[in-house]
Design a protein around this motif. Sequence first.
Motif, PDB file in Angstrom:
ATOM      1  N   SER A 135       8.022   5.138 -15.389  1.00  0.00           N
ATOM      2  CA  SER A 135       7.306   5.235 -14.123  1.00  0.00           C
ATOM      3  C   SER A 135       6.211   6.291 -14.161  1.00  0.00           C
ATOM      4  O   SER A 135       5.216   6.175 -13.440  1.00  0.00           O
ATOM      5  CB  SER A 135       8.282   5.549 -12.980  1.00  0.00           C
ATOM      6  OG  SER A 135       9.248   4.535 -12.857  1.00  0.00           O
ATOM      7  N   THR A 178       4.063   3.842  -9.088  1.00  0.00           N
ATOM      8  CA  THR A 178       4.065   3.153 -10.382  1.00  0.00           C
ATOM      9  C   THR A 178       3.139   1.944 -10.353  1.00  0.00           C
ATOM     10  O   THR A 178       2.385   1.694 -11.307  1.00  0.00           O
ATOM     11  CB  THR A 178       5.497   2.706 -10.747  1.00  0.00           C
ATOM     12  OG1 THR A 178       6.342   3.849 -10.809  1.00  0.00           O
ATOM     13  CG2 THR A 178       5.514   1.982 -12.083  1.00  0.00           C
ATOM     14  N   THR A 179       3.174   1.185  -9.260  1.00  0.00           N
ATOM     15  CA  THR A 179       2.298   0.023  -9.136  1.00  0.00           C
ATOM     16  C   THR A 179       0.844   0.443  -9.026  1.00  0.00           C
ATOM     17  O   THR A 179      -0.047  -0.188  -9.616  1.00  0.00           O
ATOM     18  CB  THR A 179       2.702  -0.817  -7.911  1.00  0.00           C
ATOM     19  OG1 THR A 179       4.053  -1.249  -8.066  1.00  0.00           O
ATOM     20  CG2 THR A 179       1.799  -2.030  -7.759  1.00  0.00           C
ATOM     21  N   LYS A 180       0.577   1.508  -8.298  1.00  0.00           N
ATOM     22  CA  LYS A 180      -0.800   1.993  -8.182  1.00  0.00           C
ATOM     23  C   LYS A 180      -1.338   2.408  -9.552  1.00  0.00           C
ATOM     24  O   LYS A 180      -2.506   2.150  -9.872  1.00  0.00           O
ATOM     25  CB  LYS A 180      -0.871   3.158  -7.202  1.00  0.00           C
ATOM     26  CG  LYS A 180      -0.734   2.745  -5.745  1.00  0.00           C
ATOM     27  CD  LYS A 180      -0.894   3.942  -4.806  1.00  0.00           C
ATOM     28  CE  LYS A 180      -0.830   3.509  -3.354  1.00  0.00           C
ATOM     29  NZ  LYS A 180      -0.979   4.657  -2.420  1.00  0.00           N
ATOM     30  N   THR A 211       4.699  -7.124  -4.264  1.00  0.00           N
ATOM     31  CA  THR A 211       3.988  -6.752  -5.486  1.00  0.00           C
ATOM     32  C   THR A 211       3.602  -5.280  -5.484  1.00  0.00           C
ATOM     33  O   THR A 211       3.428  -4.681  -6.550  1.00  0.00           O
ATOM     34  CB  THR A 211       2.717  -7.603  -5.694  1.00  0.00           C
ATOM     35  OG1 THR A 211       1.739  -7.291  -4.681  1.00  0.00           O
ATOM     36  CG2 THR A 211       3.028  -9.086  -5.676  1.00  0.00           C
ATOM     37  N   ASN A 212       3.478  -4.667  -4.310  1.00  0.00           N
ATOM     38  CA  ASN A 212       3.149  -3.240  -4.238  1.00  0.00           C
ATOM     39  C   ASN A 212       4.262  -2.354  -4.774  1.00  0.00           C
ATOM     40  O   ASN A 212       4.038  -1.166  -5.044  1.00  0.00           O
ATOM     41  CB  ASN A 212       2.838  -2.835  -2.795  1.00  0.00           C
ATOM     42  CG  ASN A 212       1.497  -3.346  -2.319  1.00  0.00           C
ATOM     43  OD1 ASN A 212       0.573  -3.513  -3.105  1.00  0.00           O
ATOM     44  ND2 ASN A 212       1.385  -3.608  -1.020  1.00  0.00           N
ATOM     45  N   TYR A 213       5.447  -2.922  -4.924  1.00  0.00           N
ATOM     46  CA  TYR A 213       6.588  -2.162  -5.430  1.00  0.00           C
ATOM     47  C   TYR A 213       7.064  -2.708  -6.777  1.00  0.00           C
ATOM     48  O   TYR A 213       8.154  -2.374  -7.236  1.00  0.00           O
ATOM     49  CB  TYR A 213       7.720  -2.178  -4.395  1.00  0.00           C
ATOM     50  CG  TYR A 213       7.265  -1.604  -3.077  1.00  0.00           C
ATOM     51  CD1 TYR A 213       7.286  -0.230  -2.844  1.00  0.00           C
ATOM     52  CD2 TYR A 213       6.729  -2.430  -2.087  1.00  0.00           C
ATOM     53  CE1 TYR A 213       6.811   0.299  -1.654  1.00  0.00           C
ATOM     54  CE2 TYR A 213       6.258  -1.908  -0.893  1.00  0.00           C
ATOM     55  CZ  TYR A 213       6.295  -0.536  -0.687  1.00  0.00           C
ATOM     56  OH  TYR A 213       5.811  -0.005   0.497  1.00  0.00           O
ATOM     57  N   GLY A 214       6.211  -3.534  -7.387  1.00  0.00           N
ATOM     58  CA  GLY A 214       6.537  -4.067  -8.705  1.00  0.00           C
ATOM     59  C   GLY A 214       7.496  -5.227  -8.688  1.00  0.00           C
ATOM     60  O   GLY A 214       8.069  -5.567  -9.730  1.00  0.00           O
ATOM     61  N   ARG A 233       8.183   3.858  -6.781  1.00  0.00           N
ATOM     62  CA  ARG A 233       7.850   2.468  -7.127  1.00  0.00           C
ATOM     63  C   ARG A 233       6.439   2.117  -6.672  1.00  0.00           C
ATOM     64  O   ARG A 233       5.714   1.399  -7.355  1.00  0.00           O
ATOM     65  CB  ARG A 233       8.866   1.514  -6.492  1.00  0.00           C
ATOM     66  CG  ARG A 233      10.291   1.717  -6.961  1.00  0.00           C
ATOM     67  CD  ARG A 233      10.444   1.609  -8.466  1.00  0.00           C
ATOM     68  NE  ARG A 233      11.827   1.821  -8.870  1.00  0.00           N
ATOM     69  CZ  ARG A 233      12.239   1.876 -10.122  1.00  0.00           C
ATOM     70  NH1 ARG A 233      11.370   1.751 -11.103  1.00  0.00           N
ATOM     71  NH2 ARG A 233      13.512   2.068 -10.404  1.00  0.00           N
ATOM     72  N   ARG A 234       6.060   2.633  -5.519  1.00  0.00           N
ATOM     73  CA  ARG A 234       4.702   2.366  -5.031  1.00  0.00           C
ATOM     74  C   ARG A 234       3.677   3.042  -5.931  1.00  0.00           C
ATOM     75  O   ARG A 234       2.639   2.447  -6.280  1.00  0.00           O
ATOM     76  CB  ARG A 234       4.569   2.860  -3.590  1.00  0.00           C
ATOM     77  CG  ARG A 234       3.217   2.535  -2.936  1.00  0.00           C
ATOM     78  CD  ARG A 234       3.045   1.031  -2.771  1.00  0.00           C
ATOM     79  NE  ARG A 234       1.731   0.675  -2.292  1.00  0.00           N
ATOM     80  CZ  ARG A 234       1.433   0.444  -1.009  1.00  0.00           C
ATOM     81  NH1 ARG A 234       2.379   0.547  -0.090  1.00  0.00           N
ATOM     82  NH2 ARG A 234       0.215   0.093  -0.646  1.00  0.00           N
ATOM     83  N   ARG A 270      -0.276   1.202 -12.435  1.00  0.00           N
ATOM     84  CA  ARG A 270      -0.443  -0.044 -13.206  1.00  0.00           C
ATOM     85  C   ARG A 270      -1.743  -0.746 -12.833  1.00  0.00           C
ATOM     86  O   ARG A 270      -2.391  -1.368 -13.674  1.00  0.00           O
ATOM     87  CB  ARG A 270       0.760  -0.959 -12.952  1.00  0.00           C
ATOM     88  CG  ARG A 270       0.739  -2.263 -13.733  1.00  0.00           C
ATOM     89  CD  ARG A 270       2.005  -3.060 -13.501  1.00  0.00           C
ATOM     90  NE  ARG A 270       2.174  -3.459 -12.121  1.00  0.00           N
ATOM     91  CZ  ARG A 270       1.636  -4.555 -11.586  1.00  0.00           C
ATOM     92  NH1 ARG A 270       0.857  -5.339 -12.314  1.00  0.00           N
ATOM     93  NH2 ARG A 270       1.856  -4.861 -10.317  1.00  0.00           N
ATOM     94  N   ARG A 271      -2.134  -0.645 -11.564  1.00  0.00           N
ATOM     95  CA  ARG A 271      -3.361  -1.295 -11.091  1.00  0.00           C
ATOM     96  C   ARG A 271      -4.579  -0.366 -11.150  1.00  0.00           C
ATOM     97  O   ARG A 271      -5.644  -0.716 -10.628  1.00  0.00           O
ATOM     98  CB  ARG A 271      -3.163  -1.735  -9.635  1.00  0.00           C
ATOM     99  CG  ARG A 271      -2.168  -2.860  -9.427  1.00  0.00           C
ATOM    100  CD  ARG A 271      -1.862  -3.026  -7.946  1.00  0.00           C
ATOM    101  NE  ARG A 271      -1.092  -4.228  -7.653  1.00  0.00           N
ATOM    102  CZ  ARG A 271      -0.511  -4.477  -6.490  1.00  0.00           C
ATOM    103  NH1 ARG A 271      -0.602  -3.588  -5.500  1.00  0.00           N
ATOM    104  NH2 ARG A 271       0.162  -5.594  -6.293  1.00  0.00           N
TER     105      ARG A 271
END
Length: 718
Positions: free
Chosen positions: A375, A474-476, A193-196, A471-472, A478-479
């Motif tokens: 991203s 991008t998730t950060k 999930t950390n990489y979407g 990717r990492r 998003r969160r």
Amino acid sequence: MNRRKMFSSSSRTMWAIVFIYISVISELRVPCEARTTVTDAQGKPEASENTVKDSSAEYLRIYSDRMKSYMNDSVAPCDDFYEYACGNWQHVKQDRQSSHKRSNLLDVGYTLGDVVEVLLTRNSLAVDLNYTAELLIAQRFYNACLGADLYPMPAADPAYLALIRSIGGFPAVDGEAWNAANFSWFNMSAHLTNYGANGLIHEKILPQFPFVPYFKVPELGFDYIVHTDNIASNDTRGYKLNEKRMRGYLEAYGLSEEKVSEVIAGVFAFWQDALLVIDRFAEEKECEEHAETEEIPPFSEWSSYYEIAWNSTNFPAESLESFCDFYYVELDKVCAKHKPAVANYLAMLLLYRLDAKLKAAKYQKEHCLQTVQYSLPYIFDRLYRVEYFSEEISAEISGIIMELRKSFRLMLENSEWLDTETRREALQKESSIEPIIGSFKDDELTERLVRAVNNLTIVEQSFAQTNINLRRLTTKIRRFNGNHFSELSNATKPLELVWSMQVNAFYYNIDNSIYVMAGILHPPAFHQLWPNSLKYGTIGYLVGHELTHGFDTVGSMFDGSGSQRNWWSKKSNAVFNERAECYAEHYSNYLIPEINRKINGNQTKDENIADSGGLHQALSAYRSYMKQQQQDNETYLDKNELMPGLDLSPEQLFFLGFAQLWCNAYEEEHYWEELSNEHTIDKFRVIGAVTNNEDFAKVYNCPVGSPMNPHAERCRVW
């Protein structure tokens, strides 16, 4: 209603998300240029009024030809309005790279990618906004992406393998060095999930403070979501596409044919067993029954998920929802039986997330543009608002919203099935709706999101590592709200509402507001030069759709202040539920022959209510607006409401514009992908809405008994 179920239900339907798309960048730029004048091919102003008129007329001819090219004139509109409006779209669409369905809606992503290409060159604008460093990072990533070898994906790159090994391992590659005793399928899923990547934990984020995660049943597979029946044999398309994807990754590591086949067979065996568990919880009924009887102990691993995925963010305990313990207890048994296969699947799923999934090398530029667009959205959003968003357009949309609301209020006042008190509450709620055009303005939050770009580390000699870093990040991003909730006001909006460069519209229950994002204000949803008939059939319908969401089965649970409260009388609520159920039954009769499944009418009910209500209110608003125009201007001609070359009345054009929002081209796998969506598959959105619209039958002269006017009785809530 227990808390988990409440969150799960409202989070699925809190957003009425509509994606609208355009096809050429010149059209995207016309609205801003139209503020004062029209430009020539070199971008120089044309001063002549006649030239402006000629240019406008030429644009309308060109766009009319495009609309006509989408149509299948051999089909009568009363027989199949979707086929009539959209039957040729799949044959005239542009050649594009796509891992998902193609549609007149989704194709805007490619056009906005072209816009990003322009914005990447706007160094002077970045200087003016003090975003020089952030734009430079975006430029560096884009150039690195263009120069990388992405077709086919270098799955065996050391950076990718090192990442996989750090989060759980790759037994297919590591062989005996992989230690099953140390493997945790749950922890590896948390890392994904950390990489979407949604492995066996399907993470979403609740769109309200404090922005905690919530969870859905995972969807298994790569290019084709697997179900028990679509991988029942190795000659199904679902089996073949997933086998091809896995084979590509495994062969990149130099594995023997025998080993590749063994690994793939193991993954399919795991899927088959996992699907037996997933199928039991498709509608959460069994989960709720066991939760109520407390027969199953709590699944003990959730603290690991929050530690891995959220750095142990200290969310308020009362805000957290645990996903069905019974489901995870049962899934744990399956994963224990298939440990190597689970690890191999999750390893390849991470590769799939990092893969450009190019069908040919010629699509690489398109991919790189879309990657930076989605991203690193907030830097481009700031540039986009300055470069492309017009206050003149905003004012026109505001006027359309006003007309839709007048129409909606009139409908509420005349709905005989509402008793006096419920009607009063409904009118109060409508009067409290706040429209936001462009996006919600939160300069402090947006500034922090833009500056987050500086956290991207670009590794000059390794695009794979750079890709991982992106990717990492991008998730950060998003969160972001969830990770920083303790620093934010409890009135902070979800990130979706501060991002204007998206082709979406929303209704947000929490503050009783509708959002028309800047990205949606382009063809096929809107153009300033269009006749009002087309504008109301497109952006008018979409606005009406969002207004109706405030009064669907979820929206009706919230009052005018955004508080969850039952403001319905028993009598009116009973009628409301009966009318809503009509939609569930109606749409459940639609069969998708390509996969031999029917639409889930209950799952899609609120979107279908919103489609129907939006179409009704938009036509009513258009008629009211035109009546006022003709009263104010006796010389106003009906021909102003036509499109050249289309032999359609203004109201026929209204319905055609609505239908062409949903033109699409599906492959078999896309039907499975859409089957779990709260929106009905595009074709049936059109057919379902018009068959439940008595005005459509009159406008197109469809006799009772024809396919688009099957009987006199129709579903109608609003």
